[in-house]
Write an enzyme that holds these catalytic residues in place. Structure first.
Site: not given
Ligand code: UDP
Length: 324
Positions: A188, A50, A140, A11, A168, A36
């Site tokens: 996400h 890899d 992570y 991405y 972020f 990817g």
């Molecule tokens: N989140 C959510 N439902 C989803 C995916 C994410 O409520 O299906 C919330 C997740 O718990 C976090 C925020 O959305 O608080 C962002 O999550 P994401 O996975 O997009 O990014 P991260 O912050 O983990 O990098």
């Protein structure tokens, strides 16, 4: 410059390849295509290799003169990292060590590393700047912080030049270029939310309603992937005059809760987002918002997509008709 984009089929990496190409650089993409997409490699040659397979890495460098490496290969899911930490340390730490050793053998002494807000853990300040304590709360974030430390040590020992860019929440897409966010499984927020719009039978799960935030849902700083890509080009330029290891936080400086993102998506699309409450997801800090003044001052970075609705609009353009 001839640049090796490791993880360029993913991405963020694919958007960086597009911007590097537009600025006149020559791009080679290295990717194992585990997450990817070959379809996302539209700028430069794809080398299937890899980072856990040193021979394949050596073959990719053989006979080439890369001026710098941009490194995006990583496992990057917070929740998965909690349940499968060895996979995260292996891919993100051991894999990067392999890459750094091969770079050294081939006298490639510059790297831009894809780091993350997850290196900070739970914030102790409203806005997170580069000096904020680093205490990751999931494997992570810990794996990325270990690489940051390796890069600092390598600067000292070997003169490696590096810039760590701590994203972020990367969001948005470049649908007109045929690239966007497509993970399997998708975890996400924004892609899941837009998919729920398209398929209301599978509502969005909102993870956690009792966080210490104004509406109880997690707050994040969503930054457009093309703005992130621009910062990479600036980081490469910066390394010319800046030996050593450097790090910059990249965000818009404004936090949006999960519920605020849902409401913004409804305004952008004109459609109601079907959603349902779900338990907290392991490893999620309540609030992550960047202070990016250092990137603005030193790299001259200035995000173009500053509003959540601008970001969501480009993601919606992609998700309505994804190219892969
Ligand atoms: N989140 C959510 N439902 C989803 C995916 C994410 O409520 O299906 C919330 C997740 O718990 C976090 C925020 O959305 O608080 C962002 O999550 P994401 O996975 O997009 O990014 P991260 O912050 O983990 O990098």
């Amino acid at each position: 410059m001839h640049l090796l984009v490791c993880g360029g089929a993913g991405y963020v990496g694919s958007h960086v390849a597009r911007v590097l190409d537009a600025r006149g650089h020559r791009v080679t993409v290295l990717d194992n295509l585990s997450t990817g997409h070959a379809e996302a490699v539209r700028w430069g040659r794809l080398v299937e290799a890899d980072i856990l397979d040193v021979d394949s890495l050596e073959a990719a460098f053989h006979g080439q003169r890369f001026d710098a490496v941009l490194h995006f290969c990583a496992r990057s899911l917070v929740g998965e990292s909690v349940s499968a930490p060895y996979d995260y340390y292996e891919n993100n730490v051991v894999g990067t060590l392999n890459l750094l050793r091969v770079m050294r053998r081939h006298a490639v002494d510059r790297i831009v590393f894809s780091s993350t807000a997850a290196v900070f853990g739970n914030p102790v300040a409203a806005l997170i700047d580069e000096d904020h304590p680093k205490a990751p709360i999931n494997p992570y974030g810990a794996s990325k912080l270990m690489v940051e430390r390796m890069l600092a040590d390598a600067a000292h020992a070997y003169g490696l030049r590096s810039v760590c860019l701590r994203y972020f929440n990367a969001a948005g897409a470049s649908a007109e270029d045929g690239i966007g966010e497509s993970h399997k499984p998708e975890t996400h927020l924004i892609p899941n939310l837009l998919r729920a719009l398209i398929n209301p039978a599978a509502p969005l799960k909102v993870f956690g309603q009792d966080y210490p935030t104004p509406d109880g849902t997690c707050v994040r700083d969503y930054v457009h992937v093309l703005d992130l890509a621009d910062a990479h080009v600036r980081a490469l330029d910066h390394m010319d005059g800046a030996p050593g290891a450097h790090a910059f936080n990249l965000g818009n400086g404004t936090g949006f809760s999960v519920m605020q993102v849902i409401r913004a998506a409804e305004r952008v699309t004109g459609l109601p987002v079907p959603f349902e409450p779900a338990p907290r997801r392991a490893g999620d800090p309540p609030v992550l918002v960047a202070a990016s003044q250092r990137a603005r001052d030193i790299l001259g970075w200035s995000p173009v997509y500053t509003g959540i609705e601008d970001v969501l609009r480009t993601a919606w353009d992609w998700h309505r008709a994804p190219a892969f």
